[in-house]
Design a protein around this motif. Structure first.
Motif, PDB file in Angstrom:
ATOM      1  N   LYS A 527      63.746  67.890  20.391  1.00 51.07           N
ATOM      2  CA  LYS A 527      62.639  66.960  20.598  1.00 51.07           C
ATOM      3  C   LYS A 527      61.312  67.705  20.510  1.00 51.07           C
ATOM      4  N   SER A 528      60.254  66.956  20.184  1.00 50.76           N
ATOM      5  CA  SER A 528      58.956  67.582  19.928  1.00 50.76           C
ATOM      6  C   SER A 528      58.401  68.287  21.153  1.00 50.76           C
ATOM      7  N   LEU A 595      52.960  78.052  18.213  1.00 50.10           N
ATOM      8  CA  LEU A 595      52.741  77.603  19.591  1.00 50.10           C
ATOM      9  C   LEU A 595      51.603  76.597  19.674  1.00 50.10           C
ATOM     10  N   ALA A 596      50.585  76.720  18.819  1.00 53.54           N
ATOM     11  CA  ALA A 596      49.505  75.734  18.808  1.00 53.54           C
ATOM     12  C   ALA A 596      49.995  74.397  18.257  1.00 53.54           C
ATOM     13  N   SER A 597      50.806  74.441  17.228  1.00 50.26           N
ATOM     14  CA  SER A 597      51.364  73.206  16.680  1.00 50.26           C
ATOM     15  C   SER A 597      52.284  72.532  17.696  1.00 50.26           C
ATOM     16  N   TRP A 598      52.958  73.323  18.495  1.00 48.05           N
ATOM     17  CA  TRP A 598      53.783  72.772  19.580  1.00 48.05           C
ATOM     18  C   TRP A 598      52.922  71.965  20.554  1.00 48.05           C
ATOM     19  N   VAL A 599      51.742  72.486  20.901  1.00 51.72           N
ATOM     20  CA  VAL A 599      50.836  71.767  21.797  1.00 51.72           C
ATOM     21  C   VAL A 599      50.493  70.401  21.204  1.00 51.72           C
ATOM     22  N   VAL A 600      50.142  70.376  19.925  1.00 53.25           N
ATOM     23  CA  VAL A 600      49.776  69.119  19.273  1.00 53.25           C
ATOM     24  C   VAL A 600      50.964  68.167  19.243  1.00 53.25           C
ATOM     25  N   THR A 618      51.074  61.578  24.789  1.00 55.94           N
ATOM     26  CA  THR A 618      52.123  61.568  25.815  1.00 55.94           C
ATOM     27  C   THR A 618      51.645  62.139  27.138  1.00 55.94           C
ATOM     28  N   GLY A 619      50.664  63.048  27.083  1.00 58.92           N
ATOM     29  CA  GLY A 619      50.262  63.784  28.278  1.00 58.92           C
ATOM     30  C   GLY A 619      51.030  65.072  28.470  1.00 58.92           C
ATOM     31  N   GLY A 620      51.972  65.345  27.557  1.00 58.97           N
ATOM     32  CA  GLY A 620      52.769  66.560  27.690  1.00 58.97           C
ATOM     33  C   GLY A 620      51.956  67.828  27.617  1.00 58.97           C
ATOM     34  N   ALA A 621      50.820  67.793  26.923  1.00 60.94           N
ATOM     35  CA  ALA A 621      49.995  68.993  26.777  1.00 60.94           C
ATOM     36  C   ALA A 621      49.047  69.196  27.945  1.00 60.94           C
ATOM     37  N   SER A 622      48.862  68.186  28.789  1.00 64.60           N
ATOM     38  CA  SER A 622      47.821  68.275  29.822  1.00 64.60           C
ATOM     39  C   SER A 622      48.338  68.191  31.248  1.00 64.60           C
ATOM     40  N   SER A 639      47.223  75.010  27.288  1.00 67.29           N
ATOM     41  CA  SER A 639      47.221  74.280  26.015  1.00 67.29           C
ATOM     42  C   SER A 639      45.892  74.464  25.286  1.00 67.29           C
ATOM     43  N   ILE A 640      44.800  74.352  26.018  1.00 66.04           N
ATOM     44  CA  ILE A 640      43.475  74.499  25.402  1.00 66.04           C
ATOM     45  C   ILE A 640      43.284  75.917  24.893  1.00 66.04           C
ATOM     46  N   SER A 641      43.712  76.900  25.675  1.00 59.33           N
ATOM     47  CA  SER A 641      43.564  78.294  25.275  1.00 59.33           C
ATOM     48  C   SER A 641      44.300  78.579  23.968  1.00 59.33           C
TER      49      SER A 641
END
Length: 876
Positions: A527-528, A595-600, A618-622, A639-641
């Motif tokens: 899953k993403s 890892l950045a693409s994972w955040v998106v 989804t809110g998964g990144a925050s 996530s932002i970093s």
């Protein structure tokens, strides 16, 4: 072109004379110093211009070069340390370039590549990764290509060949060129097994080749219940992966050494094997080395050397830790080979069997075989050398490369690394003494490895998480893995740049390679929220058992809700980004983008099962701690970093735009901070992480000259929280009664408060700066004093935290300047709004729809009742 003189240092540490040895390092440059079209010259310690190859890895916003990847050929005497210099190349230097030796040349045909280094002509077949079909030194053929191959044997003995699907010249310079192959291991009537990436690096006027082979299991793990143990159905089980090379002609003599190149032995060319089964350390049979059944995968201490003649075996020797080399001599020439970090990445084998040189990267001699988990990969480096009878091999020198670094004062002057200060300009001696424990003395991370024997192909490079074992009781050590928590790679890199100490370089190099291979989930098939994510450190205060470096084991699950997988709260890329700048390793750059693409992806609602109902974020990144908490925390901060690192690497505004969306989702200049209960450290301490990353965002915007709405939104938010901290934050040692486990790590985190107050002083109104700076000083001193009051101050976690953030205080104390006043602006940011994640939005939407349906049913029911009553009334 501006005039400059960049000092770089080279040191020979192994007692070997170096002659035209390849050296590679990343060189930082000040803004505006050198443009892409301008050239440089490298001057040796004896004043001679030497060959170089250079290309930019990163640019400043004005398109000048920020990081330059430099290759040179250096000559040094044994144990010599010398200063070289990088200077501008001017017109009169052209004669030197014209008179330089022959450059690398290559040609491509439908069947093969041909690479001519000037010393050797290599022919590389395209269909399979052999890796060579032919190697000629002048007119002499050294290698018989028909019996050379790379082969995989699965657990049932099925043979897979290395089928190449794509070739490309990854790097093509006059001194060094890299050919890259991508493909799969395939077998007749069986589905493709592991994928692979292979790199062949060639050097001008050299017959030596660097072969890098990375194998990956692209399948997803099944991980039932969020448990990630060995033996998962998504794993691939195999018993051998070897590279075989067959010399041309009859081998007359075999030369080999096990540990040091000055102990070469020569024997008749009987069958011969040097096999490293375990680390050879005191705890070689640690429970760190178990298979999916929980049985030890090692069988004896160290390595053994055996030969076989006429069916009879003879033990030639044994030892603990091999750094070996082998050379096979024929009448016309020789072939030599070794594997980098041989004993550290056990098991390994070098063999002379069946008339061929065999290099066992995953050798069949291992009693347990091998399991590559779903999404797991491993990269090995092999050095090969070829020569004529009268020539000597350079194998030993390649095993032990020259140490190279840029002078720390120059690094500081360039301002390429945020808040960087050379060690010699740092007045905080107590801090420097504390941090030195990572590389010096009984608490050094190299010594800690020995406790659980943090070696072997899967473990090597990770840190022992000894802070998890403080209260452990048992006859053997608790097995716990660190998995780059708080970005140790970045801390080690900073201190290598500050000192030039090769011990820091060793730690960061090994940690980076381990993290890239083992800690990242390299798959598209899960899953993403998990694909391409970074696995947590192993579970708090529990033995890793059979989950290796994947956090959750079925042997530790005894309650509902146990289990999980990669998440936004454990995601670190700044070390990997700068490791790429320092080394040019393309896999590090790929890992940052992965890892950045994972955040998106984890935040993309269209990728979930609920996407047909609501395709918003989804809110998964925050989220942090709770799926419903989307205010400042380490989940959103990390996530932002990571997005900012990807933006720095690519200049792709897609990453910056996503970072700004997360900032504005999670913080507001008018937040009701008291309502967030930030003074409850057990659950809210990590808001500090977010504020530190907010400073990183502001620094990025200033570098690009973007003081826009998003900049001021973040700036005002930072100052709003920093103002609250002035009156409400206290050192963690004063509130340890509020936390569940009052460990040494709490005062270590006070260094984050020091950092935040410095950022507030930098970006705040000049009236506030004195108070912020004073508070930063207070927290720096309290952090060290309170941390050192614990007997456990030298555990891995606090040392890492201070290595990553502690140096910043020296920068602000030694680089004071009148900062621009950003206080006034005309933006209206409105009032805070509450973010609801996808699941909560869908739930709320469904509730609303159910209420509407219920109301409609009630109305219809009421209407029918009214009609029925009317009919009865009429009948009466």
């Amino acid at each position: 072109m501006q005039n400059f003189n960049i000092p770089i240092w080279l040191e020979e540490c192994h007692g070997l004379r170096r002659l035209n040895e390849p050296v590679r390092l990343g060189v930082p440059l000040s803004r505006g110093l050198l443009s892409e079209g301008q050239k440089i010259r490298v001057v040796s310690h004896v004043g001679q211009s030497i060959l170089n190859q250079a290309r930019p890895l990163c640019l400043w916003p004005d398109r000048s070069i920020k990081w330059l990847l430099l290759d040179i050929f250096a000559t040094l005497q044994a144990h010599e340390c010398a200063a070289f210099a990088v200077v501008p190349r001017i017109d009169e230097d052209e004669a030197f370039i014209t008179d330089s030796p022959t450059s690398l040349a290559w040609q491509e045909s439908p069947e093969a590549f041909a690479v001519d280094t000037g010393a050797a002509l290599f022919r590389i077949p395209k269909k399979a990764f052999a890796p060579f079909a032919s190697i000629k030194l002048g007119a002499v053929e050294i290698l018989s290509g028909h019996a050379s191959w790379t082969r995989l044997l699965d657990k049932n003995g099925n043979e897979y060949i290395s089928s190449v699907e794509r070739w490309r010249m990854e790097e093509n310079g006059p001194l060094r060129a890299t050919l890259l192959a991508e493909g799969h291991f395939v077998a007749r009537s069986l589905k493709p097994a592991l994928s692979f990436i292979a790199r062949l690096a060639f050097f001008v006027n050299s017959s030596a080749v660097r072969v890098e082979l990375q194998v990956r299991n692209p399948q997803a793990a099944l991980h039932p219940g969020g448990l990630w143990d060995l033996g998962d159905p998504g794993s691939f089980f195999f018993k051998d992966l070897s590279i075989q090379l067959q010399p041309t002609g009859s081998v007359q003599q075999l030369d080999w050494y096990a540990e040091t190149p000055n102990q070469v032995r020569s024997i008749d060319p009987d069958e011969w094997t040097l096999y490293q089964d375990s680390s050879g350390g005191e705890n070689w049979n640690s429970r760190n080395h178990i298979d999916c059944s929980g049985n030890l995968s090692v069988s004896f201490h160290g390595y053994r050397i055996d030969k076989r003649k006429n069916g009879q075996s003879e033990r030639l020797g044994a030892g603990k830790r091999a750094t070996p080399g082998i050379r096979l001599r024929t009448e016309s020439g020789w072939v030599a080979a070794t594997v980098q970090d041989y004993w550290q990445n056990f098991p390994k084998a070098l063999r002379w069997q069946d008339g061929a040189l065999s290099i066992g990267l995953f050798p069949r001699e291992s009693q347990s075989g091998f399991e590559l988990q779903g999404g797991e990969q491993k990269r090995h480096t092999v050095w090969l050398d070829f020569g004529l009878p009268e020539q000597e091999t350079v194998l030993a020198r390649l095993q032990h490369p020259v140490q190279a670094w840029v002078d720390p004062i120059w690094v500081e002057e360039t301002k390429t690394v945020s808040y960087f200060v050379a060690n010699q300009n740092d007045p905080n001696s107590e801090y420097l003494h504390y941090i030195e424990n990572i590389v010096e003395g009984p608490n050094s991370f190299l010594n800690k490895r020995e406790v659980i024997d943090e070696y072997g192909w899967r473990n090597f490079g990770d840190l022992y998480a000894d802070h998890e074992a403080v209260n452990h009781r048992g006859s053997s050590s608790l097995i716990s893995h660190y998995n780059n928590q708080y970005d140790f790679i970045y801390g080690a890199l900073i201190h290598f740049l500050r000192t030039g100490d090769s011990r820091w370089h060793q730690l960061l190099n090994e940690a980076a390679r381990h993290t890239i291979d083992i800690d990242i989930y390299h798959t598209d098939q899960d899953k993403s929220a998990y694909n391409h994510g970074l696995f947590w450190h192993t579970d708090h205060y529990k033995d890793a058992q059979t989950c290796t470096h994947r956090t959750y084991s079925r042997k530790n699950s005894g309650k509902d809700g146990y289990g999980g997988g990669p998440s936004n709260e454990h995601n670190y890329t700044s070390g990997l980004l700068h490791y790429y700048y320092l080394t040019g390793d393309p896999e590090a750059a790929h890992a940052v983008l992965e890892l950045a693409s994972w955040v998106v992806s984890m935040d993309d609602g269209a990728r979930t099962l609920l996407g047909s109902l609501d395709d918003g974020p989804t809110g998964g990144a925050s989220q942090t701690v709770s799926t419903l908490y989307h205010k400042p925390g380490r989940g959103s901060g990390n996530s932002i970093s990571v997005l900012l690192d990807a933006y720095r690497l690519t200049n792709d505004h897609h990453f910056l735009t996503k970072a700004e969306a997360l900032i504005q989702r999670c913080i507001h200049p008018k937040d009701d901070i008291a309502a967030l209960k930030l003074d409850e450290p057990e659950y809210r301490w990590s808001y500090l992480v977010f504020l530190q990353v907010l400073g990183k965002y502001l620094d990025t915007k200033i570098e690009w000259g973007e003081t826009d709405y998003s900049f001021y939104y973040a700036r005002d938010s930072l100052l709003h929280y920093a103002d609250w901290m002035l009156d409400n934050e206290v050192p963690y040692k004063d509130v340890l009664h509020k936390v569940e486990l009052p460990t040494e790590t709490w005062p270590a985190h006070d260094i984050r408060k020091c950092h935040i107050f410095h950022l507030a002083a930098k970006y705040g109104h000049f009236v506030q700066r004195a108070r912020f700076t004073q508070k930063a000083d207070v927290y720096f001193q309290r952090c060290l004093t309170d941390l050192l009051s614990f007997e456990t101050a030298y555990l891995t976690r606090p040392l890492v935290i201070l290595s990553v953030y502690g140096y910043v205080h020296a920068y602000f104390n030694t680089h004071y300047s009148e900062n621009p006043d950003f206080y006034a602006h005309g933006y209206d940011f409105g009032n805070p709004t509450v973010f609801l994640p996808q699941k909560a939005r869908v739930k709320a939407t469904l509730k609303r729809k159910l209420r509407v349906v219920a109301g409609e049913l009630k109305r219809l029911s009421s209407d029918k009742g009214y009609q029925l009553k009317s009919k009865l009334f009429k009948k009466q």
